[in-house]
Design a protein around this motif. Structure first.
Motif, short mmCIF file in Angstrom:
data_model
loop_
_atom_site.label_atom_id
_atom_site.label_comp_id
_atom_site.label_asym_id
_atom_site.label_seq_id
_atom_site.Cartn_x
_atom_site.Cartn_y
_atom_site.Cartn_z
N TYR A 7 0.85 -1.19 0.00
CA TYR A 7 0.00 0.00 0.00
C TYR A 7 0.88 1.24 0.00
O TYR A 7 1.87 1.30 0.72
CB TYR A 7 -0.87 0.04 1.26
CG TYR A 7 -2.04 -0.90 1.24
CD1 TYR A 7 -3.33 -0.40 1.32
CD2 TYR A 7 -1.88 -2.27 1.17
CE1 TYR A 7 -4.43 -1.24 1.33
CE2 TYR A 7 -2.97 -3.12 1.17
CZ TYR A 7 -4.24 -2.60 1.25
OH TYR A 7 -5.32 -3.44 1.24
N LYS A 50 -9.68 2.29 -5.63
CA LYS A 50 -9.70 1.09 -4.79
C LYS A 50 -9.23 1.44 -3.38
O LYS A 50 -9.81 1.01 -2.38
CB LYS A 50 -8.82 0.02 -5.42
CG LYS A 50 -8.86 -1.31 -4.73
CD LYS A 50 -8.02 -2.33 -5.49
CE LYS A 50 -7.98 -3.65 -4.79
NZ LYS A 50 -7.14 -4.62 -5.47
N ASN A 89 -11.89 3.55 -1.58
CA ASN A 89 -13.00 2.72 -1.12
C ASN A 89 -12.62 1.93 0.12
O ASN A 89 -13.43 1.76 1.03
CB ASN A 89 -13.47 1.78 -2.22
CG ASN A 89 -14.17 2.51 -3.34
OD1 ASN A 89 -14.70 3.60 -3.14
ND2 ASN A 89 -14.15 1.94 -4.53
N GLU A 90 -11.40 1.43 0.16
CA GLU A 90 -10.96 0.65 1.33
C GLU A 90 -10.89 1.50 2.58
O GLU A 90 -11.18 1.05 3.68
CB GLU A 90 -9.60 -0.01 1.07
CG GLU A 90 -9.17 -0.85 2.23
CD GLU A 90 -8.12 -1.88 1.87
OE1 GLU A 90 -7.47 -2.37 2.82
OE2 GLU A 90 -7.93 -2.19 0.70
#
Length: 116
Positions: free
Chosen positions: A20, A57, A60-61
């Motif tokens: 990440y 993505k 959203n996480e």
């Protein structure tokens, strides 16, 4: 008039075999031993015409997350940067040479009949 901009940090860490990379304005050592707290996440402008699926993505996480506690042994790097970049989640290869640091409290060693 002198305006002081708050710093922006790029945080890179491992989570579930993924790498990440995200940006935040507040990072500090947590009161919970072994964790770093990350707050005030920074994502790209909502007015951009081109949508980056990787950053979407990530958005959203972390939707609704005000603070995240990241284990210190998962952190790869923290940089103070001049401006935010594009956050992303990258798949890591199975053959990666990056491993988690072993944690204390592992399984006991079988010492034979006298150790039972």
């Amino acid at each position: 008039m002198n305006t002081v901009k708050s710093p922006i940090y790029k945080v890179i860490f491992h989570n579930n075999n993924k790498l990440y990379e995200l940006y935040a304005r507040a990072i500090y050592q947590s009161d919970m031993y072994g964790f770093i707290e990350v707050e005030e996440f920074v994502f790209g402008e909502a007015t951009q015409l081109v949508v980056n699926p990787g950053e979407e993505k990530l958005k959203n996480e972390f939707n609704g997350v005000t603070r995240s506690y990241i284990p210190m042994h998962s952190i790869v790097r923290i940089d103070e940067v001049e401006k935010e970049g594009t956050g992303k989640i990258l798949e890591t290869e199975g053959g990666s040479n990056v491993r988690s640091f072993p944690l204390p409290g592992g399984r006991p060693v079988n010492r034979g009949p006298e150790g039972e």
